[in-house]
Design a protein around this motif. Structure first.
Motif, PDB file in Angstrom:
ATOM      1  N   ASN A  82       0.809  -1.221   0.000  1.00  0.00           N
ATOM      2  CA  ASN A  82       0.000   0.000   0.000  1.00  0.00           C
ATOM      3  C   ASN A  82       0.845   1.274   0.000  1.00  0.00           C
ATOM      4  OD1 ASN A  82      -2.966  -0.972   0.444  1.00  0.00           O
ATOM      5  ND2 ASN A  82      -1.750  -2.174   1.884  1.00  0.00           N
ATOM      6  N   SER A  83       2.113   1.143  -0.306  1.00  0.00           N
ATOM      7  CA  SER A  83       3.020   2.292  -0.283  1.00  0.00           C
ATOM      8  C   SER A  83       3.057   2.998  -1.636  1.00  0.00           C
ATOM      9  CB  SER A  83       4.434   1.819   0.067  1.00  0.00           C
ATOM     10  OG  SER A  83       5.019   1.144  -1.042  1.00  0.00           O
ATOM     11  N   ASP A  97       2.279  -0.914  -9.729  1.00  0.00           N
ATOM     12  CA  ASP A  97       2.217  -1.668  -8.470  1.00  0.00           C
ATOM     13  C   ASP A  97       3.015  -2.967  -8.496  1.00  0.00           C
ATOM     14  OD1 ASP A  97       0.544   0.311  -7.492  1.00  0.00           O
ATOM     15  OD2 ASP A  97      -1.280  -0.753  -8.069  1.00  0.00           O
ATOM     16  N   PHE A  98       3.710  -3.257  -9.593  1.00  0.00           N
ATOM     17  CA  PHE A  98       4.471  -4.512  -9.685  1.00  0.00           C
ATOM     18  C   PHE A  98       5.530  -4.594  -8.585  1.00  0.00           C
ATOM     19  CE2 PHE A  98       8.181  -6.857 -11.354  1.00  0.00           C
ATOM     20  CZ  PHE A  98       7.595  -8.086 -11.604  1.00  0.00           C
ATOM     21  N   LEU A  99       6.252  -3.496  -8.369  1.00  0.00           N
ATOM     22  CA  LEU A  99       7.335  -3.490  -7.386  1.00  0.00           C
ATOM     23  C   LEU A  99       6.820  -3.535  -5.950  1.00  0.00           C
ATOM     24  CD1 LEU A  99       9.664  -0.821  -9.049  1.00  0.00           C
ATOM     25  CD2 LEU A  99       9.992  -3.294  -9.006  1.00  0.00           C
ATOM     26  N   ASN A 100       5.535  -3.290  -5.761  1.00  0.00           N
ATOM     27  CA  ASN A 100       4.955  -3.301  -4.419  1.00  0.00           C
ATOM     28  C   ASN A 100       4.662  -4.708  -3.900  1.00  0.00           C
ATOM     29  OD1 ASN A 100       4.330  -0.636  -5.728  1.00  0.00           O
ATOM     30  ND2 ASN A 100       3.575  -0.175  -3.681  1.00  0.00           N
ATOM     31  N   ALA A 148       5.027   0.608   8.999  1.00  0.00           N
ATOM     32  CA  ALA A 148       4.698   1.740   8.129  1.00  0.00           C
ATOM     33  C   ALA A 148       5.853   1.939   7.148  1.00  0.00           C
ATOM     34  CB  ALA A 148       4.476   3.007   8.944  1.00  0.00           C
ATOM     35  N   PHE A 149       5.530   2.034   5.883  1.00  0.00           N
ATOM     36  CA  PHE A 149       6.551   2.219   4.848  1.00  0.00           C
ATOM     37  C   PHE A 149       7.217   3.590   4.993  1.00  0.00           C
ATOM     38  CE2 PHE A 149       7.742   3.965   0.709  1.00  0.00           C
ATOM     39  CZ  PHE A 149       8.572   2.973   0.212  1.00  0.00           C
ATOM     40  N   ILE A 150       8.560   3.607   4.887  1.00  0.00           N
ATOM     41  CA  ILE A 150       9.311   4.860   4.965  1.00  0.00           C
ATOM     42  C   ILE A 150       9.950   5.199   3.621  1.00  0.00           C
ATOM     43  CG2 ILE A 150      11.228   6.084   6.063  1.00  0.00           C
ATOM     44  CD1 ILE A 150       8.855   5.695   7.892  1.00  0.00           C
ATOM     45  N   ASN A 151      10.772   4.310   3.096  1.00  0.00           N
ATOM     46  CA  ASN A 151      11.441   4.585   1.819  1.00  0.00           C
ATOM     47  C   ASN A 151      11.965   3.282   1.230  1.00  0.00           C
ATOM     48  OD1 ASN A 151      13.472   4.932   4.128  1.00  0.00           O
ATOM     49  ND2 ASN A 151      14.836   4.749   2.364  1.00  0.00           N
TER      50      ASN A 151
END
Length: 251
Positions: A82-83, A97-100, A148-151
């Protein structure tokens, strides 16, 4: 007029020879180094006697959002799914969204407040694969860890991708880049996280500042065996480009 131009040429010539002399003594070179191969082993040793060569911690305050602005999920995979990873790296040629998608977890580094994951998106049956390093913040909520996604730092590869270049010099490039990759460090700023990639098995012999890697991750991409080496906390106060290292050379 001829005398005037003669004087100008003399001045230009003098400046030119002074410039050449300064290059010769290293004034216009960032630093000198010794690199050589002896008994099948390559050694790189920069001369770092000058001031200003110390390692400076990368300031990540601007990279971290306020905790109130973060969205936490029950797993690191959902946090990445969801990032805005793809939106932040639109230059990469990958489907939306492939890389997610964390299709294969290659390694997770667990820190006190952050976890860093190295994962693969896709597989050898796809026309493209993603290899991603992502850093997530974590908190405990009702006895469960949330993320939580940061980077992230993603890369893509295809069956046509070639891996050229000088194996030995690529290590130096990775060490140089490590100073600004601390935004992937799960234990920043207490530790100095350093990593790099190789496709030569001789990477198992690597030593940086006399220290062996804490680990080497072996994985395969379209039939090519790859290696990721890493240090959880490299002990040195030198800048990345001034770190000495040695490694066996391929036969």
């Amino acid at each position: 007029m001829k005398k005037f131009w003669k004087i100008i040429l003399i001045i230009i010539g003098t400046i030119f020879f002074i410039f050449i002399a300064l290059i010769g003594i290293g004034v216009f070179v960032d630093f000198e180094y010794d690199d050589h191969i002896e008994n099948g082993r390559y050694t790189y040793v920069p001369e770092d006697e000058n001031n200003g060569n110390e390692y400076i911690e990368f300031n990540m305050k601007d990279n971290d959002e306020l905790d109130s602005e973060l969205t936490y999920y029950n797993s690191i995979e959902k946090a990445i799914l969801n990032s805005p990873l793809k939106e932040e790296h639109e230059e990469l040629s990958a489907p939306k969204d492939f890389l997610n998608h964390v299709d294969e977890t290659l390694h997770i580094w667990q820190g006190k407040n952050y976890d860093t994951i190295f994962y693969r998106a896709g597989n050898d049956n796809d026309d493209i694969q993603g290899l991603v390093m992502a850093r997530c913040k974590k908190q405990v909520q009702n006895g469960h860890i949330q993320y939580a996604f940061i980077n992230a730092s993603p890369a893509t590869t295809t069956p046509a991708t070639t891996y050229g270049g000088d194996f030995k010099k690529f290590i130096h490039s990775s060490l140089t880049l490590s100073d600004v990759q601390q935004d992937l460090n799960p234990d920043y700023p207490e530790k100095r996280f350093v990593f790099g990639y190789a496709r030569e098995k001789e990477i198992y012999s690597l030593e940086v500042e006399g220290q062996k890697p804490d680990g080497i991750i072996e994985y395969e991409v379209y039939g090519t065996v790859m290696y990721m080496w890493y240090y959880n906390d490299l002990q040195s106060n030198k800048r990345g480009d001034l770190l000495s290292y040695s490694v066996d050379v391929p036969k």
